[in-house]
Design a protein around this motif. Structure first.
Motif, mmCIF file in Angstrom:
data_model
loop_
_atom_site.group_PDB
_atom_site.id
_atom_site.type_symbol
_atom_site.label_atom_id
_atom_site.label_comp_id
_atom_site.label_asym_id
_atom_site.label_seq_id
_atom_site.Cartn_x
_atom_site.Cartn_y
_atom_site.Cartn_z
ATOM 1 N N ARG A 171 15.996 23.068 -44.121
ATOM 2 C CA ARG A 171 16.288 23.633 -45.479
ATOM 3 C C ARG A 171 17.486 24.471 -45.500
ATOM 4 O O ARG A 171 18.172 24.825 -46.529
ATOM 5 N N GLN A 172 18.183 24.865 -44.497
ATOM 6 C CA GLN A 172 19.263 25.589 -44.276
ATOM 7 C C GLN A 172 19.041 26.942 -44.956
ATOM 8 O O GLN A 172 19.910 27.394 -45.702
ATOM 9 N N GLU A 173 18.001 27.569 -44.879
ATOM 10 C CA GLU A 173 17.860 28.935 -45.491
ATOM 11 C C GLU A 173 17.254 29.821 -44.417
ATOM 12 O O GLU A 173 16.486 29.392 -43.729
ATOM 13 N N THR A 174 17.137 31.148 -44.770
ATOM 14 C CA THR A 174 16.405 32.132 -44.152
ATOM 15 C C THR A 174 15.177 32.215 -44.697
ATOM 16 O O THR A 174 14.905 32.047 -46.017
ATOM 17 N N PHE A 175 13.979 32.754 -43.963
ATOM 18 C CA PHE A 175 12.846 33.023 -44.536
ATOM 19 C C PHE A 175 12.125 34.225 -43.853
ATOM 20 O O PHE A 175 12.639 34.382 -42.705
ATOM 21 N N HIS A 176 11.300 34.679 -44.677
ATOM 22 C CA HIS A 176 10.642 36.111 -44.052
ATOM 23 C C HIS A 176 9.730 35.961 -42.928
ATOM 24 O O HIS A 176 8.945 35.058 -42.777
ATOM 25 N N GLN A 177 9.935 36.576 -41.827
ATOM 26 C CA GLN A 177 9.117 36.701 -40.858
ATOM 27 C C GLN A 177 7.979 37.893 -40.528
ATOM 28 O O GLN A 177 6.952 37.925 -40.516
ATOM 29 N N ARG A 178 8.883 38.962 -40.339
ATOM 30 C CA ARG A 178 8.043 40.615 -40.453
ATOM 31 C C ARG A 178 9.007 41.468 -40.741
ATOM 32 O O ARG A 178 10.128 41.470 -40.696
ATOM 33 N N PHE A 179 8.192 42.590 -40.886
ATOM 34 C CA PHE A 179 8.838 43.648 -41.238
ATOM 35 C C PHE A 179 8.966 44.462 -39.993
ATOM 36 O O PHE A 179 8.212 44.555 -38.958
ATOM 37 N N LYS A 180 10.341 45.066 -39.844
ATOM 38 C CA LYS A 180 10.606 45.559 -38.318
ATOM 39 C C LYS A 180 10.256 46.790 -38.061
ATOM 40 O O LYS A 180 10.066 47.485 -38.921
ATOM 41 N N GLU A 181 9.675 46.945 -36.765
ATOM 42 C CA GLU A 181 9.147 48.204 -36.226
ATOM 43 C C GLU A 181 10.337 49.146 -36.061
ATOM 44 O O GLU A 181 11.493 48.543 -35.655
ATOM 45 N N GLY A 182 10.391 50.410 -36.109
ATOM 46 C CA GLY A 182 11.548 51.172 -35.767
ATOM 47 C C GLY A 182 11.457 51.340 -33.938
ATOM 48 O O GLY A 182 10.484 51.137 -33.307
ATOM 49 N N SER A 183 12.342 51.906 -33.507
ATOM 50 C CA SER A 183 12.399 52.113 -32.090
ATOM 51 C C SER A 183 11.448 53.034 -31.398
ATOM 52 O O SER A 183 10.897 52.923 -30.364
ATOM 53 N N ALA A 184 11.085 53.946 -32.396
ATOM 54 C CA ALA A 184 9.980 54.974 -32.077
ATOM 55 C C ALA A 184 8.860 54.057 -31.681
ATOM 56 O O ALA A 184 8.023 54.828 -30.733
ATOM 57 N N ASP A 185 8.250 53.107 -32.246
ATOM 58 C CA ASP A 185 7.173 52.363 -31.867
ATOM 59 C C ASP A 185 7.270 51.818 -30.725
ATOM 60 O O ASP A 185 6.200 51.481 -29.921
ATOM 61 N N TYR A 186 8.284 51.646 -29.966
ATOM 62 C CA TYR A 186 8.314 51.176 -28.525
ATOM 63 C C TYR A 186 8.022 51.962 -27.423
ATOM 64 O O TYR A 186 7.769 51.808 -26.425
ATOM 65 N N ARG A 187 8.045 53.259 -27.770
ATOM 66 C CA ARG A 187 7.764 54.525 -26.894
ATOM 67 C C ARG A 187 8.416 54.400 -25.540
ATOM 68 O O ARG A 187 7.862 54.248 -24.569
ATOM 69 N N TYR A 188 9.809 54.056 -25.724
ATOM 70 C CA TYR A 188 10.755 54.030 -24.413
ATOM 71 C C TYR A 188 10.585 55.283 -23.626
ATOM 72 O O TYR A 188 10.458 56.347 -24.055
ATOM 73 N N PHE A 189 10.118 55.016 -22.373
ATOM 74 C CA PHE A 189 10.603 56.080 -21.626
ATOM 75 C C PHE A 189 10.984 55.439 -20.161
ATOM 76 O O PHE A 189 10.737 54.281 -19.879
ATOM 77 N N PRO A 190 11.643 56.112 -19.017
ATOM 78 C CA PRO A 190 12.097 55.830 -17.810
ATOM 79 C C PRO A 190 11.078 55.186 -16.968
ATOM 80 O O PRO A 190 9.874 55.552 -16.983
ATOM 81 N N GLU A 191 11.296 54.122 -16.534
ATOM 82 C CA GLU A 191 10.746 53.306 -15.646
ATOM 83 C C GLU A 191 10.325 54.054 -14.442
ATOM 84 O O GLU A 191 11.206 54.224 -13.429
ATOM 85 N N PRO A 192 9.114 54.539 -14.071
ATOM 86 C CA PRO A 192 8.754 55.251 -12.795
ATOM 87 C C PRO A 192 8.871 54.375 -11.550
ATOM 88 O O PRO A 192 8.910 55.230 -10.560
ATOM 89 N N ASP A 193 8.733 52.995 -11.658
ATOM 90 C CA ASP A 193 8.513 52.210 -10.374
ATOM 91 C C ASP A 193 10.066 51.880 -9.951
ATOM 92 O O ASP A 193 9.963 51.140 -8.918
ATOM 93 N N LEU A 194 10.975 52.350 -10.548
ATOM 94 C CA LEU A 194 12.253 51.767 -10.216
ATOM 95 C C LEU A 194 13.166 53.013 -9.778
ATOM 96 O O LEU A 194 12.962 53.948 -10.554
ATOM 97 N N PRO A 195 14.009 52.805 -8.999
ATOM 98 C CA PRO A 195 15.013 54.074 -8.565
ATOM 99 C C PRO A 195 16.030 54.139 -9.498
ATOM 100 O O PRO A 195 16.540 53.207 -10.250
ATOM 101 N N LYS A 196 16.537 55.419 -9.852
ATOM 102 C CA LYS A 196 17.707 55.513 -10.605
ATOM 103 C C LYS A 196 18.936 55.315 -9.794
ATOM 104 O O LYS A 196 18.821 54.912 -8.645
ATOM 105 N N LEU A 197 20.053 54.841 -10.765
ATOM 106 C CA LEU A 197 20.998 54.135 -9.796
ATOM 107 C C LEU A 197 22.226 55.099 -10.092
ATOM 108 O O LEU A 197 22.738 55.280 -11.112
ATOM 109 N N PHE A 198 22.975 55.532 -9.197
ATOM 110 C CA PHE A 198 24.446 56.024 -9.204
ATOM 111 C C PHE A 198 25.522 54.956 -8.568
ATOM 112 O O PHE A 198 25.549 54.813 -7.553
ATOM 113 N N LEU A 199 25.810 54.324 -9.878
ATOM 114 C CA LEU A 199 26.620 53.025 -9.342
ATOM 115 C C LEU A 199 27.778 53.167 -8.522
ATOM 116 O O LEU A 199 27.937 52.417 -7.674
#
Ligand code: ADP
Ligand code: MG
Length: 472
Positions: free
Chosen positions: A245-273
């Motif tokens: 149809r060459q058109e956009t359509f509604h999929q969902r209303f977007k979650e804010g980044s707060a919902d993702y509860r980002y926090f540092p992955e404890p199982d991986l080392p920090k990198l000092f490149l």
């Protein structure tokens, strides 16, 4: 006059990186695998208690991409957990980067970049026949995420940026970046406003070609303009693109980044490149090949080529590599290289188009260069050159041998052509008379007949000379 709405576009691009193994385990990274759940292990299947290990090759790809676009490589970097619930991410979170991405800033085709970071791809969900299936071959494949600033003014600029990014990823060997295969995925964020402030943005997903990126952006600008003009509001949402149809359509209303509860992955080392061998800025820079824009600048200064021809030759690494090898074999001679460029752009491209596939890698560049020399010294007519080229593409081989075998070598030798011309002149009395009385068309006619008589191999110039001598 009514003030126009000003569009603002920002892109988010994901690309599957080319590595031997996955991002955090040693399962094979094989995007061409068709048997589901073949390259899997407890880590990428999200079994509890397993531990991820960072893939050095994936980090290296992002650092090279970041260096190529002039971004700032992080000194300190780490991975974060991005929590959400979906069957394609059974850990309940994706390992990504949030506060400390590998690369910040940079520019491509004049578009400012926000960041480039590394994360893992999700599994693939397949919904069919009332069932939902999950294929984990893709789970944990290293994924680049590149985010631009909201600075792109229109669909065309977005398309140009996306194409250049694909070319860059291919040039660096970082990703095959095929949109159709999902190796490169583009999301477009679009808003419009009249004031200097940003309007409400809409995110559009499932854009499977550069054309759909451009069309979807143009469609959204129109849709949002219509809404605001009618006094309605643009809602912040995620929309899909319907190709039919060459058109956009509604999929969902977007979650804010707060919902993702980002926090540092404890199982991986920090990198000092800068402390990791091979990952210092200087070491990374030293591994970069000639970049697409550097290559185009070189073509422009070394050869007398039109901008559109340079764009064509530089548009894929295979084309550019082929052209470079041909130019080298022709000792960078301006006239020969220009001839080669023209044959590549018109004839070779035409042959590949008719075969439905471009394949510069299997054409012998040295043989092609030789063909150009045969055309330049008139051993082959332009027709003969084209025919020889087609046979070279189909079967390979030496152009001179092909031309001889197929009778495509032009005969310049007057002695060898004389018999053909004599035969025509004695047969075509009427045309000879017309030519004698000054009709140029009659000469053309006699040349054509003589060419045919010589089996198409006669050089038209040599034949013209013979006729004018014999009749004149
Ligand atoms: P989110 O938190 O919703 O993911 P971001 O700030 O991370 O939003 O931006 C995501 C993308 O959206 C970026 O490419 C950015 O350039 C683009 N973007 C942000 N604001 C706007 C806007 N008002 N109009 C268009 N694009 C925008
Ligand atoms: Mg974001």
């Amino acid at each position: 006059m009514k003030k126009q709405y000003i569009p603002t576009i920002g892109l988010e691009v994901h690309a599957e990186l080319k590595t031997r193994t996955k991002m955090f385990c040693d399962s094979k990274n094989d995007p061409d695998e068709t048997r589901p759940n073949t390259h899997v292990c407890p880590v990428c299947m999200a079994h509890p208690g397993t531990l991820p290990v960072i893939n050095r090759e994936a980090v290296r790809h992002i650092l090279r991409i970041g260096t190529a676009v002039g971004g700032t490589l992080a000194d300190f970097t780490e991975f974060d957990r991005k929590s959400y619930f979906y069957p394609d991410i059974p850990k309940g979170y994706q390992i990504s980067q949030y506060i400390h991405p590998l690369v910040v800033g940079g520019k491509l085709t004049g578009v400012a970049l926000t960041r480039v970071h590394l994360e893992e791809d999700t599994a693939r969900s397949i919904h069919s026949g009332g069932k939902s299936l999950v294929d984990f071959n893709r789970a944990g494949i290293p994924l680049m995420e590149l985010v631009t600033e909201p600075v792109i003014p229109d669909a065309e600029t977005a398309g140009k940026f996306a194409r250049e990014l694909q070319l860059l990823l291919r040039t660096l060997g970082a990703s095959e970046a095929n949109l159709e295969k999902g190796e490169m995925r583009i999301e477009a964020n679009i808003s419009i406003s009249k004031s200097g402030d940003f309007g409400t943005k809409v995110e559009v997903k499932n854009l499977n070609s550069f054309r759909s990126v451009e069309r979807a952006i143009a469609f959204e600008i129109e849709r949002q303009t219509a809404l605001l003009s009618e006094g309605k509001k643009v809602e912040q949402e995620t929309r899909g693109w319907n190709e039919e149809r060459q058109e956009t359509f509604h999929q969902r209303f977007k979650e804010g980044s707060a919902d993702y509860r980002y926090f540092p992955e404890p199982d991986l080392p920090k990198l000092f490149l800068s402390e990791v061998p091979g990952f210092s800025k200087e070491a990374v820079r030293a591994t970069l090949p000639e970049l697409p824009w550097e290559r185009r600048t070189r073509y422009a200064s070394a050869y007398a080529l039109k901008e559109s021809d340079i764009a064509y030759l530089g548009a894929t690494p295979e084309r550019a590599t082929f052209f470079d090898m041909v130019a080298k074999a022709l000792d960078d001679d301006t006239e020969l290289v220009t001839r080669a460029a023209n044959y590549i752009i018109s004839d070779l491209a035409g042959i590949y188009a008719s075969r439905g596939r471009e394949d510069f890698a299997s054409l012998d560049a040295l043989a092609f260069a030789k063909l150009m020399r045969l055309a330049a010294d008139h051993t082959l007519s332009s027709r003969g050159t084209k025919d020889t080229l087609r046979i070279m593409v189909e079967k390979g081989g030496d152009p001179e041998a092909i031309a001889r075998e197929h009778g495509l070598v032009q005969i310049h030798d007057a002695g060898a052509l004389a018999a053909a011309v004599d035969a025509v002149l004695s047969r075509e009395g009427k045309a000879v008379q017309e030519y004698k009385s000054g009709k140029q068309a009659a000469l053309q006619y006699l040349i054509g007949k003589s060419m045919k008589e010589s089996g198409g191999a006669g050089n038209p110039e040599s034949i013209r000379k013979l006729i004018t001598e014999k009749v004149g």
